[in-house]
Design a protein around this motif. Structure first.
Motif, short mmCIF file in Angstrom:
data_model
loop_
_atom_site.label_atom_id
_atom_site.label_comp_id
_atom_site.label_asym_id
_atom_site.label_seq_id
_atom_site.Cartn_x
_atom_site.Cartn_y
_atom_site.Cartn_z
N LEU A 162 0.84 -1.20 0.00
CA LEU A 162 0.00 0.00 0.00
C LEU A 162 0.87 1.25 0.00
CD1 LEU A 162 -2.65 1.55 0.25
CD2 LEU A 162 -2.48 1.25 2.74
N SER A 163 1.93 1.25 0.79
CA SER A 163 2.85 2.39 0.82
C SER A 163 3.47 2.63 -0.55
CB SER A 163 3.94 2.16 1.86
OG SER A 163 3.39 2.03 3.16
N VAL A 165 2.11 1.80 -3.52
CA VAL A 165 1.09 2.32 -4.43
C VAL A 165 0.84 3.80 -4.16
CG1 VAL A 165 -1.35 2.16 -5.07
CG2 VAL A 165 0.00 0.08 -4.80
N LEU A 166 0.80 4.19 -2.88
CA LEU A 166 0.60 5.60 -2.54
C LEU A 166 1.75 6.45 -3.07
CD1 LEU A 166 -0.73 5.29 1.12
CD2 LEU A 166 -2.01 6.09 -0.87
N ALA A 167 2.98 5.95 -2.94
CA ALA A 167 4.13 6.69 -3.43
C ALA A 167 4.09 6.85 -4.94
CB ALA A 167 5.42 5.97 -3.01
N VAL A 168 3.68 5.80 -5.66
CA VAL A 168 3.58 5.88 -7.12
C VAL A 168 2.48 6.86 -7.53
CG1 VAL A 168 3.08 4.57 -9.21
CG2 VAL A 168 4.53 3.58 -7.45
N LEU A 169 1.36 6.84 -6.80
CA LEU A 169 0.27 7.77 -7.11
C LEU A 169 0.70 9.21 -6.94
CD1 LEU A 169 -2.79 5.96 -5.45
CD2 LEU A 169 -2.44 6.36 -7.89
N GLU A 170 1.52 9.47 -5.95
CA GLU A 170 1.98 10.84 -5.72
C GLU A 170 3.07 11.24 -6.71
OE1 GLU A 170 2.94 11.78 -1.73
OE2 GLU A 170 0.94 11.32 -0.96
N ALA A 171 4.05 10.34 -6.91
CA ALA A 171 5.20 10.68 -7.75
C ALA A 171 4.87 10.65 -9.24
CB ALA A 171 6.37 9.74 -7.45
N ARG A 172 4.09 9.67 -9.67
CA ARG A 172 3.80 9.49 -11.10
C ARG A 172 2.43 10.00 -11.52
NH1 ARG A 172 9.04 8.85 -12.17
NH2 ARG A 172 9.93 7.02 -11.12
N ASP A 181 -5.55 10.45 6.23
CA ASP A 181 -5.51 9.08 6.71
C ASP A 181 -6.00 8.17 5.59
OD1 ASP A 181 -4.67 9.80 9.28
OD2 ASP A 181 -6.73 10.09 9.98
N VAL A 182 -5.31 7.06 5.40
CA VAL A 182 -5.69 6.12 4.34
C VAL A 182 -6.04 4.78 4.96
CG1 VAL A 182 -4.93 4.89 2.28
CG2 VAL A 182 -4.27 7.28 2.60
N PHE A 183 -7.23 4.30 4.67
CA PHE A 183 -7.69 3.01 5.17
C PHE A 183 -8.02 2.12 3.97
CE2 PHE A 183 -8.84 6.32 8.15
CZ PHE A 183 -8.34 5.84 9.35
N LEU A 184 -7.58 0.88 4.03
CA LEU A 184 -7.82 -0.07 2.94
C LEU A 184 -8.35 -1.37 3.52
CD1 LEU A 184 -7.32 -0.31 -0.22
CD2 LEU A 184 -5.35 -1.70 0.41
N ASN A 185 -9.40 -1.89 2.91
CA ASN A 185 -10.02 -3.12 3.39
C ASN A 185 -10.40 -4.01 2.23
OD1 ASN A 185 -11.42 -4.92 5.29
ND2 ASN A 185 -13.29 -4.13 4.36
N ASP A 198 -2.65 -4.43 -7.47
CA ASP A 198 -2.14 -3.05 -7.42
C ASP A 198 -3.08 -2.05 -8.09
OD1 ASP A 198 0.05 -4.06 -6.14
OD2 ASP A 198 1.43 -3.84 -7.84
N LEU A 199 -3.51 -2.38 -9.30
CA LEU A 199 -4.32 -1.44 -10.08
C LEU A 199 -5.68 -1.23 -9.44
CD1 LEU A 199 -3.77 0.15 -12.68
CD2 LEU A 199 -5.13 -1.54 -13.91
N ALA A 200 -6.27 -2.28 -8.87
CA ALA A 200 -7.56 -2.15 -8.20
C ALA A 200 -7.43 -1.28 -6.95
CB ALA A 200 -8.11 -3.53 -7.84
N VAL A 201 -6.33 -1.45 -6.21
CA VAL A 201 -6.10 -0.61 -5.03
C VAL A 201 -5.91 0.84 -5.45
CG1 VAL A 201 -4.47 -0.14 -3.17
CG2 VAL A 201 -5.16 -2.48 -3.64
N ALA A 202 -5.12 1.07 -6.50
CA ALA A 202 -4.92 2.43 -6.99
C ALA A 202 -6.24 3.05 -7.44
CB ALA A 202 -3.91 2.42 -8.14
N ALA A 203 -7.07 2.28 -8.13
CA ALA A 203 -8.36 2.80 -8.59
C ALA A 203 -9.27 3.15 -7.41
CB ALA A 203 -9.03 1.77 -9.50
#
Length: 287
Positions: A162-163, A165-172, A181-185, A198-203
């Motif tokens: 998750l960390s 994917v968050l970094a890629v979303l911010e950088a790229r 706050d980020v919560f994932l379930n 990965d892609l589903a989490v990013a979406a």
């Protein structure tokens, strides 16, 4: 109770030690093979869900099976981690009923049951567990935080991934999760280990951040690289057929191989993170 509490008088050692577990297991395995009888050894597990004590026990047996599930869930997942006589990582889903644990014939329909429509932060992931396709909903919430260090809470997925994917979303992708706050379930109590999530989490994260829901009849899958590119995954046709069977009409996924398409599921090829952001109708200036 468990194999860790058994004791053999053949050696002078306390129950639960490496030598006692090895000797007791060896005697039981020897008896089972000589008498052509099935043998099931039950072992304690740690808080992390791993077999407690020495790992020698896993090397001695033919199959290692984990029985997963939280106390509050009515479903239990039987997962094969090791199998000398067949494919590993196979999964079975069972439901507690009046007559005991009963097998769930269609886990995908079970995990997607009760899904709400037009809710931001929800994406359906088409995964593979062993040889079985499984569709499961991934839920994300990116909420404003009052803490100096925003929280990152994950249930059913790897926190380190998750960390990433968050970094890629911010950088790229140009999307900022700072101060949130980020919560994932993973709904249904299933734990996902496949990189194709990965892609589903990013979406789901993009949807929550922008408050724009993903179409209810859409599945998402694909592996995300650090460069923001979406890498291809295996068994596209199996994933799409499972989605078609459950009434899904479209898919956001990497480019499939030859013959790995479905006539009734429209595939939108996602080459990189920018393409995913565009197809979700989100601008990179979301904050």
């Amino acid at each position: 109770d468990s194999i860790q509490t058994m004791w053999s008088p053949a050696i002078e050692a306390a129950p639960g030690t490496v030598s006692q577990v090895r000797v007791a297991s060896q005697e039981l395995i020897h008896f089972a093979k000589n008498n052509d009888a099935p043998l099931v050894l039950v072992g304690h597990v740690t808080k992390d869900g791993q077999i407690a004590g020495p790992r020698v026990l896993e090397h001695m047996v033919d199959t290692v099976v984990y029985f997963e599930g939280d106390r509050g869930d009515q479903f239990r997942i039987l997962r094969a981690i090791k199998n000398r006589f067949g494919p590993a990582h196979e999964m079975g889903v069972f439901e507690m009923q009046g007559a005991g644990l009963m097998e769930v014939q269609n886990p995908s329909a079970l995990f997607l049951e009760g899904r709400e429509a037009d809710v931001p932060g929800a994406a359906v992931f088409a995964g593979i567990e062993g040889t079985r396709p499984v569709l499961v909903e991934i839920q994300a919430l990116a909420a404003p935080s009052s803490l100096a260090t925003p929280r990152r809470a994950v249930v059913g997925w790897d926190a380190n991934r998750l960390s990433m994917v968050l970094a890629v979303l911010e950088a790229r992708g140009g999307l900022s999760f700072a101060g949130r706050d980020v919560f994932l379930n993973v709904a249904g109590g299933l734990r996902i280990n496949e990189p194709a999530a990965d892609l589903a989490v990013a979406a789901a994260l993009i949807s929550s951040l922008s408050s724009k829901p993903i179409a209810r009849d859409t599945i998402v899958y694909g592996e995300l690289s650090l460069s923001g590119a979406v890498r291809p995954v295996a068994q596209n046709s199996v994933r799409l057929k499972e989605a078609e069977k459950l009434g899904f009409k479209s898919a956001y996924a990497p480019k499939p191989g030859k013959g790995e398409v479905s006539k009734n599921v429209a595939l939108r090829e996602i080459e990189d993170l920018a393409a995913l952001i565009a197809v979700l109708g989100v601008t990179a200036s979301v904050d």
